[in-house]
Scaffold this active site. Sequence first.
Site, PDB file in Angstrom:
ATOM      1  N   TYR A 266      20.054 -87.846  46.284  1.00  0.00           N
ATOM      2  CA  TYR A 266      20.714 -86.510  47.198  1.00  0.00           C
ATOM      3  C   TYR A 266      20.152 -86.408  48.412  1.00  0.00           C
ATOM      4  O   TYR A 266      21.050 -86.410  49.545  1.00  0.00           O
ATOM      5  CB  TYR A 266      20.895 -85.638  46.248  1.00  0.00           C
ATOM      6  CG  TYR A 266      21.395 -84.203  46.904  1.00  0.00           C
ATOM      7  CD1 TYR A 266      22.625 -84.103  47.174  1.00  0.00           C
ATOM      8  CD2 TYR A 266      20.447 -83.489  47.465  1.00  0.00           C
ATOM      9  CE1 TYR A 266      23.141 -82.969  47.803  1.00  0.00           C
ATOM     10  CE2 TYR A 266      20.933 -82.172  48.298  1.00  0.00           C
ATOM     11  CZ  TYR A 266      22.267 -81.911  48.028  1.00  0.00           C
ATOM     12  OH  TYR A 266      22.805 -80.771  48.970  1.00  0.00           O
TER      13      TYR A 266
ATOM     14  N   ALA B 254      30.601 -82.176  49.595  1.00  0.00           N
ATOM     15  CA  ALA B 254      29.746 -83.234  49.110  1.00  0.00           C
ATOM     16  C   ALA B 254      29.569 -83.109  47.718  1.00  0.00           C
ATOM     17  O   ALA B 254      29.977 -82.321  46.868  1.00  0.00           O
ATOM     18  CB  ALA B 254      28.135 -82.608  49.713  1.00  0.00           C
TER      19      ALA B 254
ATOM     20  N   ARG C 198      11.748 -80.587  33.866  1.00  0.00           N
ATOM     21  CA  ARG C 198      12.722 -81.983  34.148  1.00  0.00           C
ATOM     22  C   ARG C 198      12.022 -82.821  35.329  1.00  0.00           C
ATOM     23  O   ARG C 198      11.466 -82.332  36.251  1.00  0.00           O
ATOM     24  CB  ARG C 198      14.020 -81.401  34.514  1.00  0.00           C
ATOM     25  CG  ARG C 198      14.881 -80.702  33.570  1.00  0.00           C
ATOM     26  CD  ARG C 198      16.036 -80.176  33.741  1.00  0.00           C
ATOM     27  NE  ARG C 198      16.054 -79.144  34.786  1.00  0.00           N
ATOM     28  CZ  ARG C 198      17.267 -78.600  35.333  1.00  0.00           C
ATOM     29  NH1 ARG C 198      18.470 -78.885  34.662  1.00  0.00           N
ATOM     30  NH2 ARG C 198      17.217 -77.577  36.195  1.00  0.00           N
TER      31      ARG C 198
END
Length: 306
Positions: A141, A74, A265
């Site tokens: 994701y 992945a 973040r």
Amino acid sequence: MRIIVTGGAGFIGSHIADAYAEAGHDVTILDDLSSGKLENLPAGTRFERVDVRSEEAARVIKEVRPEVISHHAAQMNVRVSVDDPRLDADINVLGFLNVLEAAHAAGTKRVLFASSGGTVYGEPEQLPCPESYPTHPVCPYGVSKLAGEHYLYYYAAVRGMRYVALRYANVYGPRQDPHGEAGVIAIFAQRLLRDEPVTIFGDGKQTRDYVFVRDVVRANVACLDAEFTGGVNIGTGQETDVVELFERINALVGRSGAAQHAAARDGEVRRSALRVSLAESVLGWKPSVSLDDGLAATIDFFRSRS
Ligand SMILES: NC(=O)c1ccc[n+]([C@@H]2O[C@H](COP(=O)([O-])OP(=O)(O)OC[C@H]3O[C@@H](n4cnc5c(N)ncnc54)[C@H](O)[C@@H]3O)[C@@H](O)[C@H]2O)c1
């Protein structure tokens, strides 16, 4: 059993391939080495350097005719998925579909899929989060991993495949890449062992559920002959924040330095932990390695390589 492990040159996949090979299974590894390493490949396994999106990968699957496919290949970086959602979907959705179509053509009856308990639930309000919680991922994701689970449901319902989607918490341990942005334990361990500065983003109070890779391997071994089909959390149910993690690793490494702080973040979930009672009832699995023991084993690994 004939087993294909995609992503078997990577961190988690290589530990699973090790365990399957040691148990005497006939293991073939498919990996394009985009982040995996040849040195991770277990002895006695066949290796094919292919991209899971390619016709070549489909050809190998049809030739091997595996009874089980463990899909661990992945694009696994959340930030990359935010910056380039098409790339993420290309590898994680279309690549997986390529594997599933070839698996169906090859008569494969069981697929084990590395899903993500840390992202498919989005920002859950119930902690530890059970499998019954709504799945509303807040990063591409997580969307691509959930799409993989939906495809598996289709292949099971309509084409008679069995599957387990292992919704991993934050997996850590030897061989994890200490250079990426994921894998905070590997990053902290390596940097502290080298006496390099460590950065904590935001206030460091964001929590994650850290599960040791050896426990994850045991779950994958249990899946080989489980009756269960569906999604199951694989974690510890315990929340640990980044500051605590830093302090524990600092103590185990024997350092006393402080961490630097940088701006938080965005896109990161604040808290995460998975309820794991379903895994105990359907796989007979529960986590067995304490955080301190897992951290010590991980630090030993990075120490032996420095
Ligand atoms: N590490 C975690 O905490 C975690 C948590 C949840 C889910 N997962 C999932 O577990 C799996 C393994 O993750 P990991 O941490 O071992 O990462 P990793 O990057 O070490 O392993 C991924 C492997 O897949 C290979 N790969 C990537 N793209 C490929 C492609 N197109 N074709 C063929 N091979 C390709 C890489 O070379 C690598 O060997 C991934 O599916 C990841 O999304 C990991």
